[in-house]
Design an enzyme around this catalytic site. Structure first.
Site, PDB file in Angstrom:
ATOM      1  N   CYS A 230      -4.284  -3.057   4.107  1.00  0.00           N
ATOM      2  CA  CYS A 230      -4.154  -2.707   5.287  1.00  0.00           C
ATOM      3  C   CYS A 230      -4.734  -3.352   5.842  1.00  0.00           C
ATOM      4  O   CYS A 230      -5.717  -4.636   6.438  1.00  0.00           O
ATOM      5  CB  CYS A 230      -3.718  -1.102   4.947  1.00  0.00           C
ATOM      6  SG  CYS A 230      -2.859  -0.887   5.960  1.00  0.00           S
TER       7      CYS A 230
ATOM      8  N   LYS B  61     -10.048   1.085  -1.499  1.00  0.00           N
ATOM      9  CA  LYS B  61      -9.179   0.209  -0.271  1.00  0.00           C
ATOM     10  C   LYS B  61     -10.792   0.431   0.626  1.00  0.00           C
ATOM     11  O   LYS B  61     -11.926   1.996   0.810  1.00  0.00           O
ATOM     12  CB  LYS B  61      -8.372   0.709   0.562  1.00  0.00           C
ATOM     13  CG  LYS B  61      -8.183   0.151   2.769  1.00  0.00           C
ATOM     14  CD  LYS B  61      -7.048   1.211   2.797  1.00  0.00           C
ATOM     15  CE  LYS B  61      -7.137   0.561   4.726  1.00  0.00           C
ATOM     16  NZ  LYS B  61      -6.370   1.575   4.731  1.00  0.00           N
TER      17      LYS B  61
ATOM     18  N   GLU C 297       0.626  -1.225  -0.154  1.00  0.00           N
ATOM     19  CA  GLU C 297       0.105  -0.159  -0.213  1.00  0.00           C
ATOM     20  C   GLU C 297       0.985   0.794   0.027  1.00  0.00           C
ATOM     21  O   GLU C 297       2.144   1.012   0.465  1.00  0.00           O
ATOM     22  CB  GLU C 297      -1.192  -0.202   1.786  1.00  0.00           C
ATOM     23  CG  GLU C 297      -1.766   1.689   1.408  1.00  0.00           C
ATOM     24  CD  GLU C 297      -2.651   1.019   2.687  1.00  0.00           C
ATOM     25  OE1 GLU C 297      -3.414   1.736   3.212  1.00  0.00           O
ATOM     26  OE2 GLU C 297      -1.787   0.989   3.857  1.00  0.00           O
TER      27      GLU C 297
END
Length: 263
Positions: free
Chosen positions: A142, A106, A40
Site C-alpha cells: 500500500c 510493511k 493488504e
C-alpha cells in the site's frame, strides 16, 4: 507467469475472510495460476481494533492459508496482522506455497490524509525478495507505493516482479493517484507491478465509517514500461493475468534508469 488478482472486500472477522481467501485460491488454481495475490488487510479490514485479532505467523489463521496454498499447489500472498513487541501489531504479508514460507512487514506506515497507522502498527525494516519458479519477486504494501527507492532496492536485489497488496483510502482523486503511482513505480524499477487492492466496500452495499483506508478496488498490473496490462473495477473479482517476466531484461536495456541513476 500466471497470476490471480484476488480483489476481495474483507470484513472484521478473520474466520469469514478465510472463506473469501479459500474461494479465491480455488478459482486461481482452477485457472492454472502460479500465484494468487490478495490485498493488504485480507485477515481483517481496517477500522476495527487490530490488537485482539493479530496472530503470529504460526497461528491458526496463517496455518490455514498455508494449508489452502499447499492443497491448491500455488503460491499465495495475503495481508494479515501479527503481534509486535511493543504492544502494537505489524502489517504483514504472508507469502506461502510452492516452496515459499516467509513474510514481509510493511515499512512505510500510512500516516497521511488524517489517518495515523503508526498509532497501532509497528513498521518493518527489511525488503523481501523471493524466487518463484525462477523469477525474482519482491513485496511492498500500500503506502510503500509512494516511495520509489524501495522499489528500486527490490529491483537491485533481483526482483523483476513486485507484488503490492493494498487497502487504499478513498477520497477525491485517490483512485487516480493509485493508478499513477503503480505505473510510476513500474517505470522507476523497470519491473512488473502486480497491485491488488481491497475492493470498494460500497460495491457490496457496505458503507465505510471514519477515516480508515478500506479500499477503492481498481487493482492493476503494470508492465515494466508503465503500461496498464490489466485493471479491475471497484467490485470484488478474481482476475487471471498472464505476464512475461523475461520482458524485464529488454525494458532495462531500453530504459536503463537503474544503472543511470545518480542518487
Amino acid at each position: 507467469m500466471r497470476i490471480a488478482l484476488c480483489q476481495i472486500v474483507s470484513g472484521p472477522e478473520p474466520e469469514a475472510n478465510l472463506e473469501l481467501i479459500a474461494d479465491g485460491i480455488r478459482q486461481a488454481a482452477e485457472e492454472g495460476a502460479d500465484l494468487a495475490v490478495f490485498p493488504e488487510a485480507a485477515m481483517a479490514c481496517f477500522g476495527v481494533k487490530l490488537g485482539p485479532l493479530a496472530e503470529p505467523l504460526d497461528g491458526p489463521w496463517a496455518t490455514e492459508v498455508r494449508r489452502l496454498a499447499d492443497e491448491a499447489g500455488i503460491a499465495v500472498v495475503a495481508g494479515m496482522f501479527t503481534p509486535a513487541d511493543d504492544g502494537r501489531v505489524t502489517n504483514t504479508l504472508l507469502i506461502t506455497g510452492r516452496g515459499l514460507d516467509t513474510s514481509y512487514d510493511k515499512i512505510h506506515l500510512f500516516d497521511a490524509f488524517g489517518f495515523a497507522e503508526s498509532r497501532t502498527v509497528a513498521p518493518g525494516s527489511k525488503p523481501v525478495v523471493v524466487t518463484l519458479d525462477g523469477v525474482g519477486v519482491g513485496f511492498t504494501t500500500c503506502y510503500d507505493v509512494r516511495f520509489p527507492g524501495l522499489f528500486q532496492k527490490l529491483a537491485d536485489e533481483g526482483a523483476s516482479v513486485i507484488v503490492t497488496p493494498a487497502s487504499w483510502g478513498s477520497g477525491e482523486g485517490k483512485v487516480e493517484q493509485w493508478e499513477l503511482l503503480v505505473r510510476a513505480r513500474a517505470l522507476d524499477s523497470t519491473s512488473w507491478i502486480v497491485a491488488c487492492g481491497q475492493g470498494d466496500p460500497r460495491s457490496i452495499g457496505r458503507e465505510p465509517s471514519g477515516k480508515a483506508p478500506t479500499g477503492v478496488g481498481h487493482s492493476l498490473v503494470a508492465t515494466p514500461l508503465g503500461l496498464v496490462h490489466a485493471q479491475l473495477g471497484a467490485e470484488p473479482e478474481v482476475r487471471i493475468v498472464d505476464i512475461d517476466p523475461t520482458s524485464v531484461e529488454g525494458a532495462r536495456q531500453a530504459v536503463p534508469v537503474l544503472t543511470n541513476r545518480r542518487f
